[in-house]
Write a protein that holds these residues in place. Structure first.
Motif, short mmCIF file in Angstrom:
data_model
loop_
_atom_site.label_atom_id
_atom_site.label_comp_id
_atom_site.label_asym_id
_atom_site.label_seq_id
_atom_site.Cartn_x
_atom_site.Cartn_y
_atom_site.Cartn_z
N PHE A 1 0.86 -1.18 0.00
CA PHE A 1 0.00 0.00 0.00
C PHE A 1 0.89 1.23 0.00
N ASP A 2 0.56 2.19 -0.91
CA ASP A 2 1.38 3.41 -0.96
C ASP A 2 0.97 4.36 0.13
N ALA A 3 1.55 5.54 0.11
CA ALA A 3 1.31 6.52 1.16
C ALA A 3 -0.14 6.96 1.20
N SER A 4 -0.84 6.90 0.07
CA SER A 4 -2.24 7.32 0.05
C SER A 4 -3.18 6.23 0.50
N GLY A 5 -2.68 5.04 0.82
CA GLY A 5 -3.51 3.93 1.28
C GLY A 5 -4.05 3.08 0.18
N GLU A 6 -3.60 3.31 -1.03
CA GLU A 6 -4.09 2.51 -2.14
C GLU A 6 -3.17 1.32 -2.34
N ARG A 7 -3.82 0.16 -2.56
CA ARG A 7 -3.03 -1.04 -2.78
C ARG A 7 -2.44 -0.97 -4.18
N VAL A 8 -1.11 -1.02 -4.23
CA VAL A 8 -0.43 -0.86 -5.51
C VAL A 8 0.07 -2.18 -6.07
N SER A 9 0.20 -3.18 -5.22
CA SER A 9 0.69 -4.48 -5.70
C SER A 9 0.30 -5.55 -4.69
N ALA A 10 0.23 -6.79 -5.19
CA ALA A 10 -0.09 -7.92 -4.31
C ALA A 10 0.50 -9.17 -4.88
N VAL A 11 1.10 -9.97 -4.03
CA VAL A 11 1.66 -11.26 -4.41
C VAL A 11 0.86 -12.34 -3.67
N PRO A 12 0.11 -13.18 -4.38
CA PRO A 12 -0.71 -14.20 -3.68
C PRO A 12 0.15 -15.35 -3.17
N ALA A 13 -0.37 -16.02 -2.14
CA ALA A 13 0.26 -17.24 -1.64
C ALA A 13 -0.28 -18.41 -2.43
N GLY A 14 0.35 -19.55 -2.26
CA GLY A 14 -0.12 -20.75 -2.91
C GLY A 14 0.76 -21.16 -4.05
N TYR A 15 0.23 -22.06 -4.85
CA TYR A 15 0.99 -22.58 -5.98
C TYR A 15 0.94 -21.61 -7.16
N ASP B 1 -1.91 -22.35 -9.27
CA ASP B 1 -3.19 -22.35 -8.54
C ASP B 1 -3.03 -21.51 -7.28
N PRO B 2 -2.89 -20.22 -7.46
CA PRO B 2 -2.66 -19.37 -6.29
C PRO B 2 -3.92 -19.28 -5.41
N TYR B 3 -3.66 -19.00 -4.10
CA TYR B 3 -4.76 -18.80 -3.16
C TYR B 3 -5.41 -17.44 -3.40
N PRO B 4 -6.65 -17.30 -3.09
CA PRO B 4 -7.25 -15.97 -3.15
C PRO B 4 -6.58 -15.04 -2.16
N LEU B 5 -6.49 -13.76 -2.55
CA LEU B 5 -5.82 -12.79 -1.69
C LEU B 5 -6.63 -12.51 -0.42
N PRO B 6 -5.94 -12.08 0.64
CA PRO B 6 -6.66 -11.66 1.83
C PRO B 6 -7.55 -10.45 1.51
N ASP B 7 -8.68 -10.38 2.15
CA ASP B 7 -9.63 -9.29 1.92
C ASP B 7 -9.20 -8.07 2.72
N ILE B 8 -8.12 -7.42 2.24
CA ILE B 8 -7.59 -6.21 2.88
C ILE B 8 -7.52 -5.13 1.82
N THR B 9 -8.35 -4.11 1.92
CA THR B 9 -8.41 -3.04 0.91
C THR B 9 -7.70 -1.79 1.37
N THR B 10 -7.48 -1.65 2.63
CA THR B 10 -6.78 -0.48 3.18
C THR B 10 -5.72 -0.95 4.15
N PRO B 11 -4.64 -0.20 4.27
CA PRO B 11 -3.57 -0.62 5.18
C PRO B 11 -4.05 -0.57 6.64
N PRO B 12 -3.69 -1.57 7.46
CA PRO B 12 -4.09 -1.56 8.87
C PRO B 12 -3.52 -0.34 9.58
N ALA B 13 -4.24 0.13 10.58
CA ALA B 13 -3.82 1.32 11.32
C ALA B 13 -2.71 1.00 12.32
#
Length: 460
Positions: free
Chosen positions: A72-86, A89-101
């Motif tokens: 997440f960049d400084a504005s809180g927008e998710r700019v990139s994501a690397v999924p876990a899994g194979y 057959d990657p796993y679905p991403l965690p449901d996190i849309t904003t950076p934790p406080a």
């Protein structure tokens, strides 16, 4: 509900509750421990300070990634994501849309809701070769933790059900065996209640509660049986007493009534015949009065225990009774042997009654001229009063009954055989009330001896 059913149900409930509590605590503890292990992995990852590349194959590609990484960049927008899994057959991403406080560990579902992640945020950090600051969130799947918890939960449920079922069966068997003695006691009690008073409760091990209960019940039944037997005996004695008293009273009353009717009918004109009738009326009246007096004495003896007590010099009392008997009847020589004075605690009037009755009984039941020997002696702490005659004696079949009320050896109850049959009964009652003993010694043709034993008074 039967007691064995209550015990089995209580045991089952107790086992189920115990297994449920133990299982719940175990599952929660194991789950918490596994989550702590995941948190430790995430913590080690953050301390490492680099993004993990995980294990790669021989071509340098990474077939499986354990951690999902979100940027997440400084504005809180998710700019990139690397999924876990194979990779394929990657796993679905965690449901996190904003950076934790904050940087605390937290649990979050996947975007499709089918997986659960454990995640942590690094906070704002500078990434080498990139402009500005970023918030990186690392997350790893809790699939293994959930699988372990699910397996453990199923195991606890199956174990709890099995233990509960076994507990019910075992509790039922144990209580049935343990309460078998109670079933026997109930059957025995019903037998006793049906009227079989000679039956007793089957005795159990006296070291157990059932054993002590069986012994207590047997003692209770024995006492109740004794009380019922004693009551029946008393009722029988009362019926016999009333019948005998009625018989004895009817004889003089019938005689008096007959002479009165003769007088009223004019069959006894003044003169010798009238005098004889009046004499018989007086004689029967005296007999009736004596019988009533004896009955009153017995009644008082049944109500009192010896009456008023005082120190009584038994030797002097015997001397007075012998002197009085010698004056009243000169046809029986009476002698007294009393080496020394003996003192007892007794009711003087009642002891005089004992002596009078014994001497009268000896005179009435022996021929004229029969000698009577009276003695007062000490024997092992007892004052022994003995009245012996040299008469015909008492047959063996009558010796055990001579102290019964209204008993006389002659079933015809003729006046020639003596009084109303209350004399020796009064003696026995008085001696018993004074905590004494009475003994009879008689043989046909050798005379009769009655021995009265009273405790000697202890003078301080």
């Amino acid at each position: 509900m039967a007691i064995r059913t209550k015990i089995a149900a209580a045991m089952a409930v107790l086992l189920i509750v115990a297994v449920s509590i133990i299982g719940f605590v175990t599952v929660q503890t194991v789950s918490s421990h596994l989550v702590d292990q995941v948190d430790q992995k995430l913590h080690g990852l953050i301390k490492q300070g680099t993004i993990p590349m995980d294990a790669s194959d021989d071509n340098g590609e990474i077939p499986y990634k354990e951690f999902a990484v979100l940027f997440f960049d400084a504005s809180g927008e998710r700019v990139s994501a690397v999924p876990a899994g194979y990779k394929n057959d990657p796993y679905p991403l965690p449901d996190i849309t904003t950076p934790p406080a904050d940087t605390d560990y937290f649990t979050v579902s996947s975007v499709d809701g089918e997986m659960t992640y454990r995640a942590v945020s690094t906070g704002r950090v500078q990434i080498t070769g990139a402009e500005g600051t970023y918030t990186i969130v690392f997350a790893t799947s809790l699939e293994g933790v959930e699988a372990t918890s699910s397996t453990l939960t199923r195991t606890v449920l199956i174990t709890g059900f099995t233990v509960g079922a076994l507990g019910i069966v075992i509790a039922w068997i144990v209580t049935r065996r343990g309460l078998r003695v109670v079933d026997h006691m109930v059957a025995d009690a019903e037998t006793v209640a049906s009227g079989n008073l000679d039956h007793r409760i089957t005795a159990a091990d006296p070291r157990t509660e059932m054993g002590r209960l069986s012994l207590a019940l047997n003692r209770m039944v024995s006492r109740l049986t004794d009380a019922i037997t004693q009551r029946d005996r008393q009722h029988e004695r009362l019926r016999q007493f009333v019948a005998d008293a009625g018989h004895e009273l009817r004889t003089p009353l019938t005689a008096i009534g007959g002479y009165v009717q003769l007088y009223e009918s004019g069959a006894t004109p003044p003169g010798e015949k009238l005098d004889r009738a009046m004499n018989r009326i007086g004689s029967e009246n005296a007999r009736l009065a004596k019988l009533v007096d004896d009955l009153m004495v017995l009644s008082r003896l049944d109500e009192e225990v010896g009456g008023d007590r005082e120190l009584v010099e038994l030797t002097q009392l015997a001397q007075d009774a012998v002197d009085d008997a010698g004056v009243a009847d000169t046809s029986h020589p009476i002698s007294l042997s009393a080496p020394r004075p003996l003192t007892v605690v007794a009711n003087e009037g009642q002891l005089r009654q004992v002596l009078v009755n014994l001497l009268t009984n000896a005179r009435v039941h022996t021929p004229q001229g029969t000698a009577i020997d009276v003695s007062v002696a000490e024997n092992a702490g007892w004052a022994v009063l003995r009245v012996a005659d040299h008469g015909p004696g008492i047959p063996a079949e009558h010796r055990q009954k001579v102290f019964d009320r209204f008993y006389r050896a002659d079933p015809s109850r003729s006046r020639a055989t003596g009084g109303s049959g209350l004399g020796l009964s009064i003696v026995s009652s008085i001696v018993a009330a004074h905590s004494g003993e009475i003994r009879l010694d008689s043989e046909p043709g050798e005379g009769t001896a009655i021995e009265v034993r009273l405790p000697i008074a202890r003078l301080e």
